[in-house]
Design a protein around this motif. Structure first.
Motif, PDB file in Angstrom:
ATOM      1  N   SER A  23      35.248  45.988  46.333  1.00 38.25           N
ATOM      2  CA  SER A  23      36.207  45.904  45.228  1.00 38.25           C
ATOM      3  C   SER A  23      36.350  44.467  44.746  1.00 38.25           C
ATOM      4  O   SER A  23      36.495  44.222  43.548  1.00 38.25           O
ATOM      5  CB  SER A  23      37.566  46.465  45.649  1.00 38.25           C
ATOM      6  OG  SER A  23      38.208  45.604  46.562  1.00 38.25           O
ATOM      7  N   ARG A  24      36.293  43.511  45.644  1.00 35.55           N
ATOM      8  CA  ARG A  24      36.386  42.095  45.237  1.00 35.55           C
ATOM      9  C   ARG A  24      35.162  41.693  44.429  1.00 35.55           C
ATOM     10  O   ARG A  24      35.281  40.968  43.439  1.00 35.55           O
ATOM     11  CB  ARG A  24      36.505  41.184  46.465  1.00 35.55           C
ATOM     12  CG  ARG A  24      37.782  41.350  47.236  1.00 35.55           C
ATOM     13  CD  ARG A  24      38.956  40.780  46.494  1.00 35.55           C
ATOM     14  NE  ARG A  24      39.750  41.840  45.919  1.00 35.55           N
ATOM     15  CZ  ARG A  24      40.781  41.676  45.105  1.00 35.55           C
ATOM     16  NH1 ARG A  24      41.151  40.484  44.752  1.00 35.55           N
ATOM     17  NH2 ARG A  24      41.440  42.677  44.629  1.00 35.55           N
ATOM     18  N   LEU A  27      35.574  43.168  41.004  1.00 35.43           N
ATOM     19  CA  LEU A  27      36.570  42.418  40.247  1.00 35.43           C
ATOM     20  C   LEU A  27      36.003  41.094  39.760  1.00 35.43           C
ATOM     21  O   LEU A  27      36.244  40.674  38.626  1.00 35.43           O
ATOM     22  CB  LEU A  27      37.810  42.185  41.107  1.00 35.43           C
ATOM     23  CG  LEU A  27      38.973  41.472  40.442  1.00 35.43           C
ATOM     24  CD1 LEU A  27      39.517  42.303  39.283  1.00 35.43           C
ATOM     25  CD2 LEU A  27      40.068  41.202  41.460  1.00 35.43           C
ATOM     26  N   ASP A  31      35.563  39.992  35.912  1.00 36.85           N
ATOM     27  CA  ASP A  31      36.174  38.758  35.411  1.00 36.85           C
ATOM     28  C   ASP A  31      35.149  37.894  34.678  1.00 36.85           C
ATOM     29  O   ASP A  31      35.452  37.313  33.626  1.00 36.85           O
ATOM     30  CB  ASP A  31      36.798  37.981  36.569  1.00 36.85           C
ATOM     31  CG  ASP A  31      37.629  36.809  36.081  1.00 36.85           C
ATOM     32  OD1 ASP A  31      38.407  36.980  35.124  1.00 36.85           O
ATOM     33  OD2 ASP A  31      37.496  35.718  36.665  1.00 36.85           O
TER      34      ASP A  31
END
Length: 120
Positions: A23-24, A27, A31
């Protein structure tokens, strides 16, 4: 209280760590994509204002999540966070469609051109 059998503990912890890492990474890639779109689609004279507004909104919604944590501290109320999270993602999808995708798709139907830029 619920406890996991010892043989499943390592598997569940590995899945948790891998899920958080995935998930990081997602993300982070998202971004980077948003930053690239902002650099390409927003005229240079107002780019700082738009970036500042984006950061202010990010800070506001981060504060909102902390406030929800104070209002609903019990684990039984976690479903409220899930509902708010899904609603936020749905609202973001709708706003993205209205603000970016729809104008881009209308432009692409007329022929490949750069998106029209707003003048300050």
């Amino acid at each position: 209280s619920f406890s996991l059998p010892q043989e499943y503990f390592k598997t569940s912890m590995a899945m948790l760590v891998l899920g958080v890492c995935a998930s990081r990474i997602g993300l982070w890639v998202f971004d980077i994509g948003i930053t690239q779109q902002m650099q390409e689609l927003i005229p240079a004279p107002i780019r700082g204002v738009v970036g500042g507004t984006q950061q202010s909104l990010n800070a506001f919604f981060t504060c909102l999540t902390f406030t929800l944590g104070l209002i609903f501290p019990r684990p039984e109320d976690f479903y409220i966070y899930a509902i708010v999270g899904y609603a936020a993602v749905g609202a973001a999808l709708l706003l993205y469609y209205i603000g970016v995708y729809r104008p881009w798709s209308q432009q692409s139907r007329q022929g490949f051109q750069a998106l029209p830029t707003a003048t300050p």
